[in-house]
Write a protein that holds these residues in place. Structure first.
Motif, mmCIF file in Angstrom:
data_model
loop_
_atom_site.group_PDB
_atom_site.id
_atom_site.type_symbol
_atom_site.label_atom_id
_atom_site.label_comp_id
_atom_site.label_asym_id
_atom_site.label_seq_id
_atom_site.Cartn_x
_atom_site.Cartn_y
_atom_site.Cartn_z
ATOM 1 N N ALA A 235 40.210 45.406 34.376
ATOM 2 C CA ALA A 235 41.172 44.144 33.695
ATOM 3 C C ALA A 235 42.559 44.326 33.909
ATOM 4 C CB ALA A 235 40.935 44.144 32.275
ATOM 5 N N ALA A 236 43.269 45.627 34.140
ATOM 6 C CA ALA A 236 44.682 45.749 34.464
ATOM 7 C C ALA A 236 44.694 45.313 35.652
ATOM 8 C CB ALA A 236 44.979 47.197 34.281
ATOM 9 N N LEU A 237 43.886 45.432 36.629
ATOM 10 C CA LEU A 237 44.141 45.230 38.230
ATOM 11 C C LEU A 237 44.132 43.539 38.148
ATOM 12 C CD1 LEU A 237 42.828 47.712 40.654
ATOM 13 C CD2 LEU A 237 45.145 46.862 40.665
ATOM 14 N N GLU A 238 43.091 43.184 37.449
ATOM 15 C CA GLU A 238 43.077 41.707 37.919
ATOM 16 C C GLU A 238 44.381 40.830 37.129
ATOM 17 O OE1 GLU A 238 39.506 40.273 35.749
ATOM 18 O OE2 GLU A 238 38.299 40.772 37.380
ATOM 19 N N ALA A 239 44.776 41.570 35.963
ATOM 20 C CA ALA A 239 46.151 40.843 35.549
ATOM 21 C C ALA A 239 47.056 41.150 36.303
ATOM 22 C CB ALA A 239 46.338 41.656 34.150
ATOM 23 N N GLU A 240 47.415 42.445 36.997
ATOM 24 C CA GLU A 240 48.289 42.765 38.012
ATOM 25 C C GLU A 240 48.215 41.504 39.218
ATOM 26 O OE1 GLU A 240 49.479 46.353 40.571
ATOM 27 O OE2 GLU A 240 48.327 46.868 38.673
ATOM 28 N N CYS A 241 47.245 41.208 39.474
ATOM 29 C CA CYS A 241 47.181 40.460 40.903
ATOM 30 C C CYS A 241 46.916 38.844 40.345
ATOM 31 C CB CYS A 241 45.424 40.573 41.628
ATOM 32 S SG CYS A 241 45.923 42.410 42.280
ATOM 33 N N GLN A 242 46.698 38.642 38.912
ATOM 34 C CA GLN A 242 46.610 37.269 38.463
ATOM 35 C C GLN A 242 45.192 36.638 39.037
ATOM 36 O OE1 GLN A 242 50.025 34.738 38.216
ATOM 37 N NE2 GLN A 242 51.501 36.459 37.390
ATOM 38 N N ALA A 243 44.236 37.495 39.322
ATOM 39 C CA ALA A 243 43.071 36.874 40.105
ATOM 40 C C ALA A 243 42.115 36.907 39.120
ATOM 41 C CB ALA A 243 42.655 37.890 41.100
ATOM 42 N N ARG A 244 41.206 35.776 39.299
ATOM 43 C CA ARG A 244 39.775 35.653 38.347
ATOM 44 C C ARG A 244 38.812 35.732 39.395
ATOM 45 N NH1 ARG A 244 36.890 31.042 37.118
ATOM 46 N NH2 ARG A 244 37.996 29.545 38.425
ATOM 47 N N TYR A 245 37.837 36.708 38.991
ATOM 48 C CA TYR A 245 36.428 37.065 39.698
ATOM 49 C C TYR A 245 35.415 35.819 39.362
ATOM 50 C CZ TYR A 245 32.587 39.443 41.228
ATOM 51 O OH TYR A 245 31.374 39.874 41.869
ATOM 52 N N VAL A 246 35.002 35.550 40.749
ATOM 53 C CA VAL A 246 34.126 34.500 40.721
ATOM 54 C C VAL A 246 32.967 34.578 41.961
ATOM 55 C CG1 VAL A 246 35.761 32.380 40.324
ATOM 56 C CG2 VAL A 246 34.947 33.170 42.630
ATOM 57 N N GLY A 247 31.783 34.198 41.836
ATOM 58 C CA GLY A 247 30.761 34.145 42.479
ATOM 59 C C GLY A 247 30.950 33.662 43.981
ATOM 60 N N LYS A 248 30.320 34.407 44.898
ATOM 61 C CA LYS A 248 30.656 33.759 46.396
ATOM 62 C C LYS A 248 30.663 32.505 46.699
ATOM 63 C CE LYS A 248 29.255 34.714 51.238
ATOM 64 N NZ LYS A 248 28.016 35.188 52.010
ATOM 65 N N ASP A 249 29.793 31.660 46.159
ATOM 66 C CA ASP A 249 29.615 30.265 46.227
ATOM 67 C C ASP A 249 30.577 29.455 45.625
ATOM 68 O OD1 ASP A 249 27.326 30.520 47.622
ATOM 69 O OD2 ASP A 249 26.115 29.254 46.478
ATOM 70 N N GLU A 250 31.129 29.901 44.326
ATOM 71 C CA GLU A 250 32.320 29.276 43.854
ATOM 72 C C GLU A 250 33.489 29.555 44.470
ATOM 73 O OE1 GLU A 250 32.734 30.177 39.614
ATOM 74 O OE2 GLU A 250 34.568 28.892 39.445
ATOM 75 N N LEU A 251 33.640 30.629 45.158
ATOM 76 C CA LEU A 251 34.829 30.944 45.845
ATOM 77 C C LEU A 251 34.765 29.989 47.144
ATOM 78 C CD1 LEU A 251 36.968 33.357 46.260
ATOM 79 C CD2 LEU A 251 35.245 34.076 48.238
ATOM 80 N N LEU A 252 33.734 29.872 47.839
ATOM 81 C CA LEU A 252 33.768 28.938 48.974
ATOM 82 C C LEU A 252 33.894 27.704 48.696
ATOM 83 C CD1 LEU A 252 30.605 30.811 50.568
ATOM 84 C CD2 LEU A 252 32.832 30.535 51.534
#
Ligand code: 8YV
Length: 328
Positions: A184-201
């Motif tokens: 969670a700390a790294l996600e917050a630092e990068c302001q990045a949200r995890y998604v599945g590969k299809d959603e990413l595409l």
């Protein structure tokens, strides 16, 4: 006592060679010949160590033919040129060169993304060809970077560097997919949200590939994946050739399945698929993402440090198969 013999398989900074010569009897390929596998094997005879780059393949055949070899130090973070299992089985240590190139490579990933989305090289070719005779409202109109959705496939150190540049510098909404989710700390630092590969595409306005190459990641992006992307999307590959199916990408660019691509790496490089050379909406660079002089020197120095540490009884800094050290 005689010094151990090492081979430097490609041309490298003279100061790095001079440093290695203090510890080793060095044979170096300073003329930068492109050796065949047979030539590499011939030059490795009697060598206890090798300084390699990403193009030097060390596999079971090479290892069997070079029984005196104990360590291969790669001047690259990627190590798909090493058969790590075969090296471990042969008791040969592998090291790579991580971290020292992270920020430089992330800078380049961003530069390639911007050049691609804003059609910089395509418009320069137009200008140089003397075709610029007047202004037009839609001339080389591209895609915005600021405020757009930045997708990152492969969220290691370089992926995180690109995420931070996008989120903090350009107000991009960052989404990513990776084998494992960041904490969670790294996600917050990068302001990045995890998604599945299809959603990413499906969701990314700009998709940057930064994942390692292995048989499992071969053609991760092919015709089916390109078909999921937005017709306005850009694709950037700074990872490895082979992760993208170059023929399928050229077709997608020709058919406007996606808007544009920026490629620093290619299947079978330095050859480039002729269909990619034939489409205008792709920015092509010759595998230079880590190419600044300070960073290349840092990469070469880290490879040298690994060789010196290994032969002076110290722990190499960045081992890939440390199990080999335990059985020595
Ligand atoms: C190198 C790279 O330039 O580090 C890597 O993995 O791809 C590049 O930085 C290349 O592999 C030469 O060793």
């Amino acid at each position: 006592m005689s010094k151990p013999k090492i081979l430097i398989a490609r041309a490298v900074f003279p100061e790095v060679i001079a440093r290695l010569e203090q510890h080793f009897e060095v044979e170096s390929n300073q003329d930068d010949h492109t050796w065949s596998k047979a030539e590499l094997i011939a030059h490795l005879q009697g060598k206890a160590g090798a300084f390699t780059t990403g193009g030097d393949r060390i596999d079971a055949e090479v290892l069997a033919a070079c029984p005196e070899l104990k360590i291969c130090a790669n001047m690259a973070v990627g190590y798909n040129n090493f058969d790590i299992d075969a090296m471990t089985a042969a008791g040969v240590l592998a090291t790579n060169a991580p971290d020292v190139l992270t920020e430089t490579t992330a800078d380049f990933g961003f530069a390639l993304l911007m050049a691609t989305a804003r059609r910089i090289t395509e418009s320069e070719h137009f200008l140089r060809a003397g075709q610029w005779t007047k202004w037009r409202y839609d001339m080389f109109a591209g895609a915005d970077i600021h405020g757009s959705v930045l997708g990152i496939l492969g969220m290691g150190r370089i992926g995180q560097g690109i995420a931070k540049r996008g989120a903090h510098g350009f107000g991009m909404k960052v989404i990513y997919h990776n084998r494992s989710r960041l904490d969670a700390a790294l996600e917050a630092e990068c302001q990045a949200r995890y998604v599945g590969k299809d959603e990413l595409l499906r969701t990314a306005d700009h998709l940057v590939l930064v994942l390692p190459y292995s048989p499992a990641s071969h053609h991760t992006i092919g015709a089916a994946e390109l078909a999921l992307m937005k017709p306005t999307a850009t694709l950037v590959n700074i990872a490895r050739g082979g992760i993208v199916d170059d023929a399928a990408l050229a077709a997608a660019l020709r058919n406007k399945t996606i808007a544009a691509a920026g490629l620093d790496v290619f299947e079978g490089e330095p050859s480039v698929h002729p269909d990619l050379l034939a489409v205008p909406n792709v920015v092509l660079t010759p595998h230079i993402a880590s190419a600044t002089m300070p960073t290349r020197l840092a990469m070469a120095s880290l490879a040298a440090d690994n060789l010196i540490a290994f032969f002076t009884g110290n722990k190499p800094l960045t081992p890939l198969n440390a199990a080999v050290l335990a059985i020595k």
